[in-house]
Scaffold this active site. Structure first.
Site, PDB file in Angstrom:
ATOM      1  N   ASP A  36      -8.701  61.520 -19.785  1.00 26.48           N
ATOM      2  CA  ASP A  36      -8.740  60.947 -21.245  1.00 26.48           C
ATOM      3  C   ASP A  36      -7.816  61.933 -22.033  1.00 26.48           C
ATOM      4  O   ASP A  36      -7.529  63.265 -21.599  1.00 26.48           O
ATOM      5  CB  ASP A  36     -10.286  61.120 -21.500  1.00 26.48           C
ATOM      6  CG  ASP A  36     -10.912  59.969 -22.650  1.00 26.48           C
ATOM      7  OD1 ASP A  36     -10.114  60.398 -23.655  1.00 26.48           O
ATOM      8  OD2 ASP A  36     -11.637  59.186 -22.244  1.00 26.48           O
ATOM      9  N   ASP A  62      -2.740  60.732 -21.215  1.00 22.79           N
ATOM     10  CA  ASP A  62      -2.600  59.794 -22.275  1.00 22.79           C
ATOM     11  C   ASP A  62      -2.195  58.552 -21.193  1.00 22.79           C
ATOM     12  O   ASP A  62      -0.972  58.679 -20.702  1.00 22.79           O
ATOM     13  CB  ASP A  62      -1.480  60.048 -23.036  1.00 22.79           C
ATOM     14  CG  ASP A  62      -1.338  59.229 -23.897  1.00 22.79           C
ATOM     15  OD1 ASP A  62      -1.451  57.918 -23.843  1.00 22.79           O
ATOM     16  OD2 ASP A  62      -0.664  59.418 -25.100  1.00 22.79           O
ATOM     17  N   VAL A  63      -3.059  57.485 -21.176  1.00 21.69           N
ATOM     18  CA  VAL A  63      -2.562  56.614 -20.346  1.00 21.69           C
ATOM     19  C   VAL A  63      -1.109  55.885 -20.723  1.00 21.69           C
ATOM     20  O   VAL A  63      -0.733  55.041 -19.607  1.00 21.69           O
ATOM     21  CB  VAL A  63      -3.761  55.220 -20.190  1.00 21.69           C
ATOM     22  CG1 VAL A  63      -4.930  55.796 -19.878  1.00 21.69           C
ATOM     23  CG2 VAL A  63      -3.943  54.727 -21.659  1.00 21.69           C
ATOM     24  N   TYR A 155      -5.359  43.197 -29.549  1.00 22.06           N
ATOM     25  CA  TYR A 155      -6.293  43.293 -29.031  1.00 22.06           C
ATOM     26  C   TYR A 155      -6.632  42.362 -28.011  1.00 22.06           C
ATOM     27  O   TYR A 155      -6.787  42.542 -26.809  1.00 22.06           O
ATOM     28  CB  TYR A 155      -7.693  43.910 -29.709  1.00 22.06           C
ATOM     29  CG  TYR A 155      -8.905  44.271 -28.796  1.00 22.06           C
ATOM     30  CD1 TYR A 155      -8.907  45.599 -28.207  1.00 22.06           C
ATOM     31  CD2 TYR A 155      -9.843  43.374 -28.367  1.00 22.06           C
ATOM     32  CE1 TYR A 155      -9.953  45.924 -27.459  1.00 22.06           C
ATOM     33  CE2 TYR A 155     -10.924  43.773 -27.444  1.00 22.06           C
ATOM     34  CZ  TYR A 155     -10.960  45.216 -27.215  1.00 22.06           C
ATOM     35  OH  TYR A 155     -11.970  45.428 -26.250  1.00 22.06           O
ATOM     36  N   LYS A 159      -5.845  42.377 -24.058  1.00 19.85           N
ATOM     37  CA  LYS A 159      -7.163  42.028 -23.035  1.00 19.85           C
ATOM     38  C   LYS A 159      -6.652  40.895 -22.015  1.00 19.85           C
ATOM     39  O   LYS A 159      -6.988  40.771 -20.849  1.00 19.85           O
ATOM     40  CB  LYS A 159      -8.179  41.713 -23.641  1.00 19.85           C
ATOM     41  CG  LYS A 159      -8.844  43.215 -24.226  1.00 19.85           C
ATOM     42  CD  LYS A 159      -8.996  44.333 -23.288  1.00 19.85           C
ATOM     43  CE  LYS A 159      -9.370  45.714 -23.871  1.00 19.85           C
ATOM     44  NZ  LYS A 159      -9.497  46.752 -22.812  1.00 19.85           N
ATOM     45  N   THR A 193     -17.823  50.485 -31.046  1.00 23.23           N
ATOM     46  CA  THR A 193     -18.390  49.308 -31.814  1.00 23.23           C
ATOM     47  C   THR A 193     -19.177  49.968 -32.838  1.00 23.23           C
ATOM     48  O   THR A 193     -19.989  49.288 -33.493  1.00 23.23           O
ATOM     49  CB  THR A 193     -19.289  48.613 -31.168  1.00 23.23           C
ATOM     50  OG1 THR A 193     -20.014  49.224 -30.166  1.00 23.23           O
ATOM     51  CG2 THR A 193     -18.400  47.750 -30.005  1.00 23.23           C
TER      52      THR A 193
HETATM   53  P1  NAD Z   1     -14.845  54.192 -26.599  1.00 21.58           P
HETATM   54  O1  NAD Z   1     -13.905  54.179 -27.716  1.00 21.58           O
HETATM   55  O2  NAD Z   1     -16.165  54.513 -26.697  1.00 21.58           O
HETATM   56  O3  NAD Z   1     -14.031  54.702 -25.305  1.00 21.58           O
HETATM   57  C1  NAD Z   1     -12.833  54.487 -24.927  1.00 21.58           C
HETATM   58  C2  NAD Z   1     -12.355  55.780 -24.360  1.00 21.58           C
HETATM   59  O4  NAD Z   1     -10.887  55.414 -23.892  1.00 21.58           O
HETATM   60  C3  NAD Z   1     -12.556  57.198 -24.987  1.00 21.58           C
HETATM   61  O5  NAD Z   1     -12.842  58.149 -24.456  1.00 21.58           O
HETATM   62  C4  NAD Z   1     -10.857  57.401 -25.706  1.00 21.58           C
HETATM   63  O6  NAD Z   1     -10.689  58.757 -25.838  1.00 21.58           O
HETATM   64  C5  NAD Z   1     -10.255  56.796 -24.273  1.00 21.58           C
HETATM   65  N1  NAD Z   1      -8.699  56.496 -24.695  1.00 21.58           N
HETATM   66  C6  NAD Z   1      -8.235  55.814 -25.728  1.00 21.58           C
HETATM   67  N2  NAD Z   1      -6.945  55.868 -25.671  1.00 21.58           N
HETATM   68  C7  NAD Z   1      -6.436  56.652 -24.699  1.00 21.58           C
HETATM   69  C8  NAD Z   1      -5.348  57.009 -24.135  1.00 21.58           C
HETATM   70  N3  NAD Z   1      -4.225  56.645 -24.761  1.00 21.58           N
HETATM   71  N4  NAD Z   1      -5.139  57.719 -22.975  1.00 21.58           N
HETATM   72  C9  NAD Z   1      -6.357  57.958 -22.289  1.00 21.58           C
HETATM   73  N5  NAD Z   1      -7.643  57.655 -22.875  1.00 21.58           N
HETATM   74  C10 NAD Z   1      -7.679  57.089 -23.895  1.00 21.58           C
HETATM   75  O7  NAD Z   1     -14.776  52.488 -25.841  1.00 21.58           O
HETATM   76  P2  NAD Z   1     -15.787  51.694 -25.088  1.00 21.58           P
HETATM   77  O8  NAD Z   1     -16.543  50.687 -25.904  1.00 21.58           O
HETATM   78  O9  NAD Z   1     -16.298  52.504 -24.147  1.00 21.58           O
HETATM   79  O10 NAD Z   1     -14.374  50.950 -24.263  1.00 21.58           O
HETATM   80  C11 NAD Z   1     -14.136  50.854 -23.040  1.00 21.58           C
HETATM   81  C12 NAD Z   1     -13.472  49.872 -22.724  1.00 21.58           C
HETATM   82  O11 NAD Z   1     -14.208  48.703 -22.658  1.00 21.58           O
HETATM   83  C13 NAD Z   1     -12.155  49.494 -23.577  1.00 21.58           C
HETATM   84  O12 NAD Z   1     -11.051  49.102 -22.748  1.00 21.58           O
HETATM   85  C14 NAD Z   1     -12.578  48.454 -24.345  1.00 21.58           C
HETATM   86  O13 NAD Z   1     -11.595  47.805 -24.977  1.00 21.58           O
HETATM   87  C15 NAD Z   1     -13.459  47.640 -23.653  1.00 21.58           C
HETATM   88  N6  NAD Z   1     -14.310  46.883 -24.096  1.00 21.58           N
HETATM   89  C16 NAD Z   1     -15.440  47.361 -24.883  1.00 21.58           C
HETATM   90  C17 NAD Z   1     -16.068  46.615 -25.622  1.00 21.58           C
HETATM   91  C18 NAD Z   1     -17.465  47.082 -26.509  1.00 21.58           C
HETATM   92  O14 NAD Z   1     -17.927  46.559 -27.127  1.00 21.58           O
HETATM   93  N7  NAD Z   1     -17.522  48.206 -26.657  1.00 21.58           N
HETATM   94  C19 NAD Z   1     -16.212  45.436 -25.183  1.00 21.58           C
HETATM   95  C20 NAD Z   1     -15.467  44.681 -24.245  1.00 21.58           C
HETATM   96  C21 NAD Z   1     -14.291  45.491 -24.076  1.00 21.58           C
END
Ligand code: NAD
Length: 250
Positions: A36, A62-63, A155, A159, A193
């Site tokens: 992360d 960083d991905v 977004y 996805k 969220t």
């Molecule tokens: P979050 O923001 O709580 O966590 C995301 C994590 O990704 C964080 O720890 C962040 O630091 C990390 N991240 C962001 N950019 C990065 C980078 N460049 N390199 C490495 N790490 C990085 O979000 P979440 O809700 O836990 O989301 C996780 C996944 O689920 C995401 O792909 C999101 O799009 C997807 N998602 C979330 C929801 C929702 O409602 N929360 C719904 C559908 C899909």
């Protein structure tokens, strides 16, 4: 235990769903690497897993960087002796319509959410091959299947890209015992969220779109990811696991 002896890499595992998956995987016997950009949070999750009797390390990642992905996978293999599971979970959200969206915003989201999954997959495959096969789980979204008015074009496009990249990966590597499936969460209670849930109007609009009438918990998704990571899903590849409270069923 469902992941006994398996080595798993989870991108974006410092918080939210990724952290829930890291904890659950470790409880099920996996050795876990959390990658992360959030160093402090990621180290804390790894330490908590260790205190609970599990095995986890944090690597700074960083991905969007191919070099960092290669280093992160190498560090995992050196520490735990192989790689069996990759969860491409890191991602960023966003809102706005097409005309409001700048090219820079488009590029940033596509870089993290779509290119990041490609780079992770590319870095992990040689290590999985060396380990005798593996399972790649790509976190898309219900918005990788259907459109909505109040997300962002980048977004939803990112996805959707993850959904089809998963199928391409599944077909190209099935012969080597490397499976790839996508997961499509609906709205989940995570930091991503938080702002939307704090705004009563946005919160109520979101709830009105979820037949089960609530946001999901991170573990609601983590259970599905665990299933795809384990041998219980050994006949699944290229498929889509929707965990969205019924959003896309309407
Ligand atoms: P979050 O923001 O709580 O966590 C995301 C994590 O990704 C964080 O720890 C962040 O630091 C990390 N991240 C962001 N950019 C990065 C980078 N460049 N390199 C490495 N790490 C990085 O979000 P979440 O809700 O836990 O989301 C996780 C996944 O689920 C995401 O792909 C999101 O799009 C997807 N998602 C979330 C929801 C929702 O409602 N929360 C719904 C559908 C899909």
């Amino acid at each position: 235990m469902r992941l006994e002896g398996r080595v798993a890499f989870i991108s974006g595992g410092a918080r939210g769903m990724g952290a829930a998956e890291a904890r659950m995987f470790a409880r099920e016997g996996a050795m876990v690497t959390i990658g992360d950009v959030l160093e402090e949070e990621g180290r804390r999750v790894a330490a908590e897993i260790g205190e609970a009797g599990g095995q986890a390390i944090f690597v700074s990642l960083d991905v969007t960087s191919e070099a960092q992905w290669n280093d992160a996978i190498t560090a995992t293999v050196e520490r735990f002796g192989g790689l069996h599971v990759l969860v491409n979970n890191a991602g960023i959200g966003g809102g706005g319509n097409v005309e409001q969206t700048t090219e820079a915003e488009w590029d940033r989201t596509m870089d993290i959410n779509a290119k990041g999954v490609f780079l992770g997959t590319k870095a992990a495959i040689p290590a999985m091959r060396q380990s005798g096969g593996g399972s790649i789980i790509n976190i898309s979204s219900q918005l990788g299947i259907v459109g909505v008015d109040n997300s962002s074009p980048q977004y939803q496009a990112s996805k959707g890209a993850v959904r089809l990249l998963t199928k391409a990966t599944a077909i190209q590597y099935a012969g080597e015992g490397i499976r790839a499936n996508s997961v499509h969460p609906g709205p989940i209670i995570t930091p991503m969220t938080e702002a939307g849930r704090a705004d009563q109007e946005r919160h109520d609009l979101t709830i009105s779109r979820i037949p089960l009438g609530r946001y999901g918990e991170p573990d609601d998704v983590a259970y599905g990811v665990l299933f795809l990571a384990s041998d219980e899903s050994s006949f699944m590849t290229g498929s889509e696991l929707v965990i969205d409270g019924g959003w896309v069923a309407q």
